[in-house]
Design a protein around this motif. Structure first.
Motif, mmCIF file in Angstrom:
data_model
loop_
_atom_site.group_PDB
_atom_site.id
_atom_site.type_symbol
_atom_site.label_atom_id
_atom_site.label_comp_id
_atom_site.label_asym_id
_atom_site.label_seq_id
_atom_site.Cartn_x
_atom_site.Cartn_y
_atom_site.Cartn_z
ATOM 1 N N GLU A 13 -9.187 -48.734 -32.952
ATOM 2 C CA GLU A 13 -8.522 -47.530 -32.435
ATOM 3 C C GLU A 13 -7.618 -47.861 -31.257
ATOM 4 O O GLU A 13 -6.520 -47.318 -31.134
ATOM 5 C CB GLU A 13 -9.574 -46.482 -32.069
ATOM 6 N N SER A 14 -8.056 -48.784 -30.415
ATOM 7 C CA SER A 14 -7.246 -49.226 -29.284
ATOM 8 C C SER A 14 -5.991 -49.953 -29.773
ATOM 9 O O SER A 14 -4.902 -49.780 -29.220
ATOM 10 C CB SER A 14 -8.081 -50.145 -28.389
ATOM 11 N N MET A 15 -6.153 -50.760 -30.820
ATOM 12 C CA MET A 15 -5.028 -51.475 -31.401
ATOM 13 C C MET A 15 -3.972 -50.482 -31.887
ATOM 14 O O MET A 15 -2.774 -50.677 -31.662
ATOM 15 C CB MET A 15 -5.523 -52.341 -32.558
ATOM 16 N N LYS A 16 -4.423 -49.410 -32.523
ATOM 17 C CA LYS A 16 -3.490 -48.390 -33.005
ATOM 18 C C LYS A 16 -2.813 -47.682 -31.832
ATOM 19 O O LYS A 16 -1.595 -47.501 -31.830
ATOM 20 C CB LYS A 16 -4.206 -47.374 -33.890
ATOM 21 N N ALA A 17 -3.592 -47.292 -30.833
ATOM 22 C CA ALA A 17 -3.044 -46.585 -29.667
ATOM 23 C C ALA A 17 -1.994 -47.436 -28.952
ATOM 24 O O ALA A 17 -0.998 -46.915 -28.456
ATOM 25 C CB ALA A 17 -4.165 -46.193 -28.713
ATOM 26 N N ALA A 18 -2.215 -48.743 -28.917
ATOM 27 C CA ALA A 18 -1.282 -49.662 -28.254
ATOM 28 C C ALA A 18 -0.137 -50.089 -29.176
ATOM 29 O O ALA A 18 0.711 -50.892 -28.777
ATOM 30 C CB ALA A 18 -2.030 -50.892 -27.745
ATOM 31 N N GLY A 66 0.695 -56.221 -51.416
ATOM 32 C CA GLY A 66 -0.035 -55.547 -50.359
ATOM 33 C C GLY A 66 0.853 -54.882 -49.333
ATOM 34 O O GLY A 66 1.945 -55.347 -49.040
ATOM 35 N N ALA A 67 0.335 -53.786 -48.815
ATOM 36 C CA ALA A 67 0.972 -53.059 -47.722
ATOM 37 C C ALA A 67 -0.088 -52.842 -46.654
ATOM 38 O O ALA A 67 -1.209 -52.434 -46.962
ATOM 39 C CB ALA A 67 1.528 -51.725 -48.217
ATOM 40 N N ILE A 68 0.263 -53.135 -45.419
ATOM 41 C CA ILE A 68 -0.662 -53.028 -44.293
ATOM 42 C C ILE A 68 -0.056 -52.087 -43.271
ATOM 43 O O ILE A 68 1.111 -52.229 -42.912
ATOM 44 C CB ILE A 68 -0.898 -54.418 -43.658
ATOM 45 N N SER A 69 -0.863 -51.127 -42.804
ATOM 46 C CA SER A 69 -0.318 -50.153 -41.869
ATOM 47 C C SER A 69 -1.396 -49.555 -40.976
ATOM 48 O O SER A 69 -2.489 -49.248 -41.434
ATOM 49 C CB SER A 69 0.366 -49.026 -42.644
ATOM 50 N N LEU A 70 -1.054 -49.379 -39.713
ATOM 51 C CA LEU A 70 -1.916 -48.627 -38.806
ATOM 52 C C LEU A 70 -1.880 -47.142 -39.163
ATOM 53 O O LEU A 70 -2.759 -46.390 -38.782
ATOM 54 C CB LEU A 70 -1.458 -48.819 -37.350
ATOM 55 N N THR A 71 -0.853 -46.740 -39.914
ATOM 56 C CA THR A 71 -0.702 -45.357 -40.355
ATOM 57 C C THR A 71 -1.297 -45.226 -41.753
ATOM 58 O O THR A 71 -0.772 -45.801 -42.699
ATOM 59 C CB THR A 71 0.802 -44.974 -40.408
ATOM 60 N N GLY A 72 -2.361 -44.491 -41.876
ATOM 61 C CA GLY A 72 -3.024 -44.343 -43.164
ATOM 62 C C GLY A 72 -2.761 -42.995 -43.783
ATOM 63 O O GLY A 72 -3.644 -42.139 -43.810
ATOM 64 N N ILE A 95 -3.936 -51.437 -46.930
ATOM 65 C CA ILE A 95 -4.936 -51.649 -45.889
ATOM 66 C C ILE A 95 -4.514 -50.898 -44.634
ATOM 67 O O ILE A 95 -3.386 -51.045 -44.159
ATOM 68 C CB ILE A 95 -5.094 -53.150 -45.569
ATOM 69 N N THR A 96 -5.437 -50.084 -44.129
ATOM 70 C CA THR A 96 -5.156 -49.294 -42.943
ATOM 71 C C THR A 96 -6.365 -49.273 -42.019
ATOM 72 O O THR A 96 -7.501 -49.435 -42.469
ATOM 73 C CB THR A 96 -4.751 -47.853 -43.308
ATOM 74 N N SER A 97 -6.110 -49.048 -40.740
ATOM 75 C CA SER A 97 -7.203 -48.933 -39.772
ATOM 76 C C SER A 97 -7.741 -47.507 -39.708
ATOM 77 O O SER A 97 -8.715 -47.241 -39.016
ATOM 78 C CB SER A 97 -6.719 -49.357 -38.380
ATOM 79 N N GLU A 98 -7.116 -46.609 -40.435
ATOM 80 C CA GLU A 98 -7.523 -45.199 -40.432
ATOM 81 C C GLU A 98 -8.814 -44.986 -41.217
ATOM 82 O O GLU A 98 -9.012 -45.614 -42.261
ATOM 83 C CB GLU A 98 -6.432 -44.330 -41.055
ATOM 84 N N PRO A 99 -9.664 -44.070 -40.755
ATOM 85 C CA PRO A 99 -10.829 -43.709 -41.562
ATOM 86 C C PRO A 99 -10.373 -42.830 -42.726
ATOM 87 O O PRO A 99 -9.612 -41.873 -42.525
ATOM 88 C CB PRO A 99 -11.721 -42.932 -40.582
#
Length: 158
Positions: A13-18, A66-72, A95-99
């Motif tokens: 979550e910190s990685m996304k915020a930053a 593959g597609a990688i994104s902090l935006t899910g 792949i995303t960091s979103e739940p």
């Protein structure tokens, strides 16, 4: 001592915020390559919406991109899929960091198959955390999530 799972979740979550998208791409790329060794990480910003590619099919005979994104979001999945048009693809790995809930992923997979024509595999926050909790992936937590190396609680193991 804080639970490792919670530490990883907070670090993502910190990685996304930053807005550390480049670090997240590297982290997710390592996780993806463990599952699908045929995937190759592409050059940043010149990837045509393709963060991971395969020049040959995997063991199951399917070619993955593959597609990688902090935006899910569904919009992000579609945009990445459209950016990869014209490439032979059997499966898009997103792949995303979103739940993401199973219900959301199921809906995305159905719509993706219908609109884009191939399969969609999604790794969301829960699956990333599961992978990052594995001892062999602790170095990823240290390098990309800036966590201290994991020291198991020996009292709990007794």
């Amino acid at each position: 001592m804080k639970d490792r799972r919670l530490e990883i979740k907070e670090a993502l979550e910190s990685m996304k915020a930053a807005e550390r998208a480049a670090d997240f791409e590297d982290l997710a790329g390592h996780i993806a390559k463990r599952r699908w060794p045929e995937l190759v990480i592409t050059e940043r910003k010149k990837d045509g919406a393709e963060d991971l590619t395969a020049f040959s099919p995997g063991k199951d005979g399917k070619t993955r991109r593959g597609a990688i994104s902090l935006t899910g979001t569904w919009a992000k999945v579609q945009a990445d899929a459209h950016g990869q048009r014209g490439l032979r693809t059997d499966v898009l790995v997103f792949i995303t960091s979103e739940p993401l809930t199973n219900k959301v992923v199921r809906k995305w997979r159905e719509e993706f198959k219908q609109k884009i024509g191939h399969e969609l595999e999604v790794l969301g926050q829960a699956e990333l955390i599961n992978e990052l909790e594995k001892p062999e992936n602790d170095w990823l937590c240290v390098r990309y999530l800036r966590l201290e190396p994991h020291q198991p609680d020996l009292k709990r193991l007794q």
